[in-house]
Structures are given as structure tokens and as C-alpha cells.
Write an enzyme that holds these catalytic residues in place. Structure first.
Site, PDB file in Angstrom:
ATOM      1  N   ASP A  55       4.337  -1.176   3.800  1.00 31.29           N
ATOM      2  CA  ASP A  55       5.483  -2.081   3.762  1.00 31.29           C
ATOM      3  C   ASP A  55       6.645  -1.306   3.127  1.00 31.29           C
ATOM      4  O   ASP A  55       6.501  -0.159   2.706  1.00 31.29           O
ATOM      5  CB  ASP A  55       5.122  -3.345   2.967  1.00 31.29           C
ATOM      6  CG  ASP A  55       6.053  -4.522   3.310  1.00 31.29           C
ATOM      7  OD1 ASP A  55       7.146  -4.283   3.881  1.00 31.29           O
ATOM      8  OD2 ASP A  55       5.716  -5.675   2.990  1.00 31.29           O
ATOM      9  N   TRP A  56       7.778  -1.961   3.053  1.00 30.58           N
ATOM     10  CA  TRP A  56       9.038  -1.342   2.607  1.00 30.58           C
ATOM     11  C   TRP A  56       8.862  -0.675   1.219  1.00 30.58           C
ATOM     12  O   TRP A  56       8.615  -1.366   0.229  1.00 30.58           O
ATOM     13  CB  TRP A  56      10.110  -2.427   2.535  1.00 30.58           C
ATOM     14  CG  TRP A  56      11.493  -1.963   2.223  1.00 30.58           C
ATOM     15  CD1 TRP A  56      11.972  -1.591   0.997  1.00 30.58           C
ATOM     16  CD2 TRP A  56      12.586  -1.842   3.128  1.00 30.58           C
ATOM     17  NE1 TRP A  56      13.287  -1.247   1.091  1.00 30.58           N
ATOM     18  CE2 TRP A  56      13.694  -1.402   2.394  1.00 30.58           C
ATOM     19  CE3 TRP A  56      12.736  -2.066   4.500  1.00 30.58           C
ATOM     20  CZ2 TRP A  56      14.944  -1.183   2.976  1.00 30.58           C
ATOM     21  CZ3 TRP A  56      13.980  -1.854   5.078  1.00 30.58           C
ATOM     22  CH2 TRP A  56      15.067  -1.415   4.327  1.00 30.58           C
TER      23      TRP A  56
END
Ligand code: BGC
Length: 746
Positions: free
Chosen positions: A274-275
Site C-alpha cells: 500500500d501507499w
């Protein structure tokens, strides 16, 4: 005799066709495998690592990195012009490997469909497929190729803002809908990144990003099935979750990313972080620096680094220093390249800058959005039949800050949704009321956050002057979604006060809740006769809601989660385990709160209609089941009212005595049927006996001999309709693919 021959030859024909199909498919896979190997042999270490790097559009993007092969995927490119520009930059690179363009397309691109939790309330996988397909069709039209969806995180805690992005609290409903969403997105032209793997929906205290503790057997039984369904439905990729699971961050968790996903389930696509999730391993306290974070993530099985740039910065040096073998990089790059080839990216033309999303929402897209939205509304209560609005009504008051809030109607992740495309609730009601010559008196009552009651007098006037008040309140979009955990689930600002005052007018009132989670209703549930959950209903929310409010369509949504009375009951879910002290009204020392009821305000699977359904005595086809058998329950459902409607018929089971406590009820099958007034339909629900077991901590699956209770009805309060016996205990191997007949001693 002749018929038999025909069917045999047909079957033979089909079998050989299937064999040809399977052979062609495996040849295509071999081709892709060898093309990837040829490509890898031409790549430098830096170029391979470049394939593992995902960067966002925006100020930090360096276009020269695209042209030098240091970027494998881009996110937040949401229009054909930008995508075509990036593709032109790729053409300057040494190997011209196509970039994968990803975006959060969850519930629509330009045309906004209801948010996923609302869509789950439709209990209708066909509609889930339709909504995802439309989202994908629109996004892929402008060149987007990959969506960070579906979200397969089960959650039993409405404090968690992201509950809006999923399907609620049930693993079976979640598995059916996650698979449908993967299929819909894929059909519409988007590869999926099923997220967030795993356990992200159970953070402590409902706090987004906080840690999660879930024992392995519970992971296998409850939290993992929707992800597994995504693998089986063909999800091209997965996204690792931010959270730590039992102390090990998902991004550095080889048990999740490699053992379960790849070894046990056979997934052969790729996993992205994820980010900045890899960088966050430092914050989690499992990596001292970026190099260690990168090493731990790739060794755990996370192939792509979203917005961390740690892979490009550190992995080549980690390989040269001998801390990681180049084979690990090759394998990760191979997974990414294989996926790109499977998606046909090497053979696709570049995006056409002439493809603008302004051609949407098309009439067809609007129709689809309306069709989906009207099945998502859940009529929670309807005393005195306040709804539907009767044709004889002369005037209605539309009151509340969310009645005319087109942007908030989208919910989180509105992609390219335009407020200007939206039919607000107020507009929808106005258009429909005009047809019946009903006057609409509108008064917002307060601003979105309802900080002041200055506008209340006008709203009270409108209510008093009208036959009925439709009050549209709830949760502005800023209070829902990522990073929007709530410690209070009350209606925000002075909404409750305003609603009390409206109820005190004595006029019939229907409350429509717009929002991404159940809210605490307190006394309002007694004060307001009719309450309907409308979620964030999207672009056509207003028309769809008017269809239902005016009775053109009966509501048919069912709650995909238990609606708490108060935040203190959370986490709350219907499929909980029994206790040694089940609730007894007259015994304090049993399961209860001293200051609140133990039950939800509205249970899982609950939702009223404008009509009524009766269930004829259900028939269980076979009551003694062996491995390979199916529990089959049939019943005749009749619409006994005077309006057409749809009913989600639900089948639950319980294993009352097992080697481990088993849930009080578990949804195992459902079917949604449409019935005209007076019409009867036969519904048959089937559950393979292999679905009636549970996991051990090591991931093995046991189905135990003994009694299974069966419940059938229109909600999780369904009546018990009988019992069956499972005749022998058996296990399924870790991969869960085949039944083993080995009998185990109990
Ligand atoms: C979210 C993901 C999302 C990603 C890209 C993250 O903050 O957790 O669900 O896909 O951002 O926008």
C-alpha cells in the site's frame, strides 16, 4: 435411447472442447513464460527493480524516471491525455516495457454507483458484477488498466471509517460479493488489486492503521475467505495491508504474502504494497532503515513498492552486497511482467487522448446506477406505514443537510465523479413529486456539519405546512472512509436536536440516512416512525431513492452488518460464538451490559419491504450427509401483500456441538427473488457439506460428524427449520481443493 446417445456424444464433444481449451490455455501460459524469460535476460538489475516501482502522478513524479525504465507502474493517472503522455515517455526507454496504470476505482469512475457497503446490502451478486463492470468500462475507456479494488476486508466495527469500502461483517456474503466484483471489474477491462491483505478491517478500537490481533484459525475461517474467493475469481494482484497482524506487519509478513497466498492458494500474480507501506516498516519498528525495510518486504513476497521508492533506491545494492539473491528480484519482476503480458499490455495501442470521460454518464450507465442503487436501500423500520408516500399526499417537506449534497452523495473514492452529473435526493424527489402533482417544500435545516440550528425555524415551518416530512441526515463524506475512524457514532453536530424538533411537530416523518456506516440513533428510533438507510447512493441516488420513497419499487436491501444501539457494543456481529453464560433476562451474571441491551438495534440481514412474504414449510432434501453431499433446503415463498417486491432468502446453519465453539449462526447461502403480489416461487438453497466445517490454526479444514441446525428466513433472526447429520468426520487438505476421505477420530 437416442436421447442418451445424443447427450453422451454432446458430453464427449464438450469434454474434448474443454481439453482443447485447457491445452490452448496452458500453451498461452508457456508462451508468456518464455516471453518473460527472454525479456528478463535482456534487463539490467536496475531495469528489473524498476518494474517493481510504483509512483503517483503529482509534484514528486520525475518524468525522466519513466523514460529511463525506473518505473513499472503509475497511479493516479485518471485521464487519457496524461496516460498517453506517460506512454510516450516509455517509448523512449531501452526496452519500452509498458507501464501499468492503476487507480482507486471502487464504485464507479465518472458515473458513481453506491458505495460498496451499500451495494452489499442489495444481497445481489449480479448487481455487484454490473456495478464493477460499469466502473471498469468507463475507467478503461480513458486508459486506466488496473483498479485498487475490491476491498475484501471484513469488518465488525463501524468505528473504522473504511467499513464503507467493503461488504460488512460476514465472510460468506463477503466471498460471494468479492468474487462478483473481481469478475465485474475484469469483464469491464480492469485488472484488480484485491486489498488489503490482510486483517486490516479489525484494528484495535476501530482506529485506522492500528494493530490487529486475529488467531490463525479465525483468520482462515473469517477474514481470509473473501481474499481466497478473489484468487479463485482471477484477481490479477493483491495489495498488502498497512496493519500489523499479530505483531508482524502485513507488508513484511511471509506467512500472509507467501505461505497462504501463493503456496496454499496457488496465486501467481503479484503483490503490491500500500501507499508507502514499505517505508512504514520503520514506523512499525521492524526495520531500522529503508534498506532493511525493502529487504524484509521483498523477502516476504511483496513485489511492488507503492510510493516508497525504497526498492529502486536500495534493492540493487542489497543484491550486490549479497544480502538478497538476484533470483528474488527476478521472481518479483517475473510476476509483474507476466501480469502485464496476461493483460495484453505489450500488444495494446496507447491511450487515445480523444477518449474523454465526459461521454459518461451515458443513459445506459445512469440506468445501471439507478437499478443498483434502488436495491441497496434498507428500510429499517416503518411504523404506521409512513412509507411509501401515498398518491393522495398534497405536499411533502424535504428537510436536512444531505438532501441537496451532490458531492457527498458519492461517498469516499469518487474517482472522476462530477457533482454536476448527480441527481440529488432533493432533485429526485422533486422530479417524481411533480409527476404526482405533489408540492415539495425544501429547507436544509442546517449546514452539512449541522453546527447551528439557525435554519431550524424554516424547516419546522416546511414540516408543519406539509403532509409528510422526508428528513435527509447522516454523515458528510469527510467523516467516512480512510483515516475517518470515529469514537462517536452519533449523528454529527446538532442533527439529533433538529430531528427531535421535527418529530415533535407530530407530522409523519421518514428519516433517510445518508452515510458510510450505521449511526447511533438513540431515542430517535422511537421518535421517528420510518427510517431508511440510503448509504452514499451515487450519481443516480436521487432518482433511485424517489423510486422507492414513492413506492414505484419496494425496498429490498438487507443489512450487511449488525446495526449497534451504541458505540459501546462494538465490535458487534451476529455470527459470534456462544458463551457458557448466555443472556438470561433475570440473571445478572449472564452475557449482558448493565446499561444497554445486548442485541443490535437492527440485526444482520434485516430489511423491510412494502409488502410481506410468507415461507411455506421448508423441505430438507436429505438429512444424513456424507462427504461430497449437499445440504439442500427448498421452500415456497409467497408475496402476500399488494405490492411487487424482492426478498433475499437467507439460509443459516449452526454446529451446536463441536470440538471447538462454533458460531451461533453462519450465513451459508442466499438467493434474491422478485415476486408480484400473490405470486409464489420455489427457492432452493444448496450448501456443499464441505462448507460446514472450520479451520485449525495450521490451516487444515475439518468437517466434523454430528448435527447441524438449519435456519431459513429473511434475516439472521430466521427460524430454525430442521437439522441434518453429517455422518463422518473428514478433513480437507491445506489447499482446500479436494476432499479427503480420511476419517479422523473425534
Ligand atoms: C489506501 C489504499 C489505496 C491507496 C492508493 C492508500 O492510502 O490505503 O486503499 O488504494 O492509498 O490510493
Amino acid at each position: 435411447m437416442r436421447l442418451t446417445c445424443v447427450s453422451v456424444s454432446l458430453r464427449l464433444g464438450l469434454a474434448s472442447l474443454l481439453m482443447i481449451g485447457a491445452t490452448a490455455m496452458s500453451r498461452a501460459q508457456d508462451d508468456i513464460g518464455s516471453r518473460v524469460n527472454v525479456l528478463l535476460s535482456k534487463m539490467t538489475l536496475e531495469e528489473k527493480v524498476g518494474q517493481l516501482n510504483m509512483v503517483s502522478n503529482g509534484a514528486t513524479l520525475r518524468w525522466e524516471d519513466i523514460a529511463s525504465g525506473r518505473v513499472g507502474a503509475l497511479l493516479n493517472f485518471n485521464n487519457a491525455q496524461d496516460i498517453a503522455r506517460a506512454q510516450a515517455a516509455v517509448r523512449q526507454s531501452h526496452l519500452k516495457i509498458p507501464i501499468l496504470f492503476g487507480l482507486d476505482v471502487l464504485h464507479g469512475f465518472r458515473t458513481q454507483f453506491p458505495i460498496p457497503l451499500g451495494e452489499a446490502a442489495a444481497f445481489n451478486p449480479t448487481l455487484s458484477r454490473l456495478a464493477s463492470e460499469w466502473a471498469a468500462r468507463e475507467a478503461s475507456y480513458v486508459g486506466v488498466q488496473w483498479t485498487f479494488a475490491p476491498m475484501a476486508d471484513l469488518s465488525r466495527d463501524s468505528r473504522w471509517g473504511r467499513i464503507v469500502e467493503g461488504f460488512g461483517e460476514d465472510p460468506y456474503l463477503g466471498s460471494v460479493l468479492t468474487a462478483a466484483r473481481v469478475e465485474g471489474f475484469t469483464k469491464g477491462g480492469l485488472a484488480t488489486a484485491t486489498k488489503h491483505f490482510a486483517g486490516y478491517g479489525a484494528p484495535q478500537g476501530g482506529r485506522d492503521y492500528d494493530t490487529t490481533y486475529i488467531p490463525p484459525a479465525e483468520m482462515y475461517d473469517t477474514y481470509l475467505p473473501p481474499f481466497r474467493a478473489a484468487v479463485e475469481a482471477g484477481s490479477a494482484s493483491f495489495m498488502a495491508a498497512f496493519n500489523a497482524l499479530n505483531g508482524v506487519p502485513s507488508t513484511a509478513n511471509p506467512w500472509l504474502q507467501t505461505d497462504v497466498l501463493r503456496r496454499q492458494w496457488g496465486f501467481d500474480g503479484f503483490v503490491t504494497s500500500d501507499w508507502a507501506g514499505i517505508h512504514e516498516l520503520i514506523g512499525h519498528g521492524v526495520a531500522a532503515n529503508g534498506a532493511e525495510a525493502a529487504r524484509k518486504a521483498i523477502l516476504a513476497g511483496v513485489d511492488m513498492d507503492m510510493m516508497g521508492e525504497l526498492y529502486v533506491r536500495y534493492l540493487p545494492e542489497e543484491v550486490r552486497a549479497g544480502r538478497i539473491s538476484e533470483g528474488v528480484i527476478d521472481e518479483a519482476a517475473r510476476r509483474v511482467l507476466r501480469t502485464k503480458m496476461r493483460l495484453g499490455l505489450f500488444d495494446r495501442p496507447d491511450a487515445d487522448p480523444g477518449h474523454v470521460d465526459a461521454i459518461f454518464p451515458s443513459t445506459e450507465a445512469r440506468q445501471a446506477a439507478r437499478k443498483v442503487a434502488r436495491e441497496t436501500f434498507v428500510l429499517l423500520q416503518n411504523r404506521n406505514n409512513v412509507l411509501p408516500i401515498v398518491p393522495s399526499a398534497r405536499s411533502i417537506a424535504v428537510v436536512g443537510p444531505l438532501a441537496d449534497a451532490p458531492q457527498d452523495q458519492f461517498g469516499p473514492h469518487g474517482a472522476r465523479g462530477h457533482a454536476g452529473d448527480t441527481v440529488s435526493v432533493l432533485q429526485g424527489i422533486r422530479q417524481r413529486a411533480e409527476r404526482s402533482k405533489i408540492q415539495v417544500n425544501y429547507a436544509p435545516a442546517c449546514d452539512l456539519f449541522c453546527k447551528s440550528t439557525d435554519q431550524l425555524p424554516a424547516a419546522l415551518e416546511a414540516a408543519k405546512a406539509s403532509d409528510l416530512t422526508v428528513a435527509v441526515f447522516g454523515e458528510p463524506v469527510d467523516l467516512s472512509g480512510e483515516a475517518a475512524s470515529r469514537a462517536h457514532l452519533t449523528l454529527n453536530g446538532k442533527q439529533a436536536e433538529v430531528l427531535e424538533a421535527l418529530a415533535a411537530t407530530g407530522k409523519p416523518i421518514a428519516l433517510i440516512i445518508v452515510g458510510g456506516r450505521p449511526l447511533e440513533l438513540g431515542k430517535l428510533a422511537d421518535r421517528i416512525p420510518s427510517i431508511m438507510m440510503a448509504w452514499y447512493p451515487g450519481t443516480e441516488g436521487g432518482t433511485a431513492l424517489a423510486d422507492v420513497l414513492f413506492g414505484d419499487v419496494s425496498p429490498s436491501g438487507k443489512l450487511p452488518l449488525s446495526w449497534p444501539r451504541t458505540v459501546g457494543q462494538l465490535p458487534l456481529y451476529y455470527n459470534r460464538l456462544p458463551t457458557g453464560r448466555p443472556t438470561l433476562e433475570n440473571n445478572r451474571f449472564t452475557l449482558k451490559y448493565v446499561d444497554e441491551a445486548i442485541t443490535p438495534l437492527y440485526p444482520f440481514g434485516w430489511g423491510l419491504s412494502y409488502t410481506k412474504y410468507s415461507y411455506a414449510d421448508p423441505i430438507i432434501a436429505k438429512s444424513r450427509l456424507k462427504p461430497g453431499d449437499t445440504l439442500e433446503v427448498s421452500t415456497m415463498v409467497t408475496n402476500t401483500g399488494s405490492r411487487a417486491g424482492q426478498e433475499a432468502v437467507q439460509l443459516y446453519t449452526r454446529d451446536p456441538i463441536a470440538s471447538r465453539s462454533r458460531p451461533l449462526r453462519e450465513l451459508k447461502a442466499f438467493d434474491k427473488i422478485a415476486l408480484e403480489p400473490g405470486e409464489t416461487k420455489r427457492v432452493v438453497l444448496r450448501v456443499p457439506v464441505e462448507s460446514l466445517g472450520f479451520h485449525q490454526d495450521d490451516g487444515s479444514y475439518w468437517v466434523e460428524a454430528g448435527t447441524i441446525e438449519v435456519f431459513l428466513g429473511g434475516s439472521s433472526l430466521a427460524e430454525k427449520v430442521g437439522e441434518i447429520s453429517i455422518l463422518e468426520t473428514f478433513t480437507l487438505p491445506l489447499s482446500g481443493q479436494r476432499a479427503s476421505s480420511s476419517t479422523m477420530a473425534q
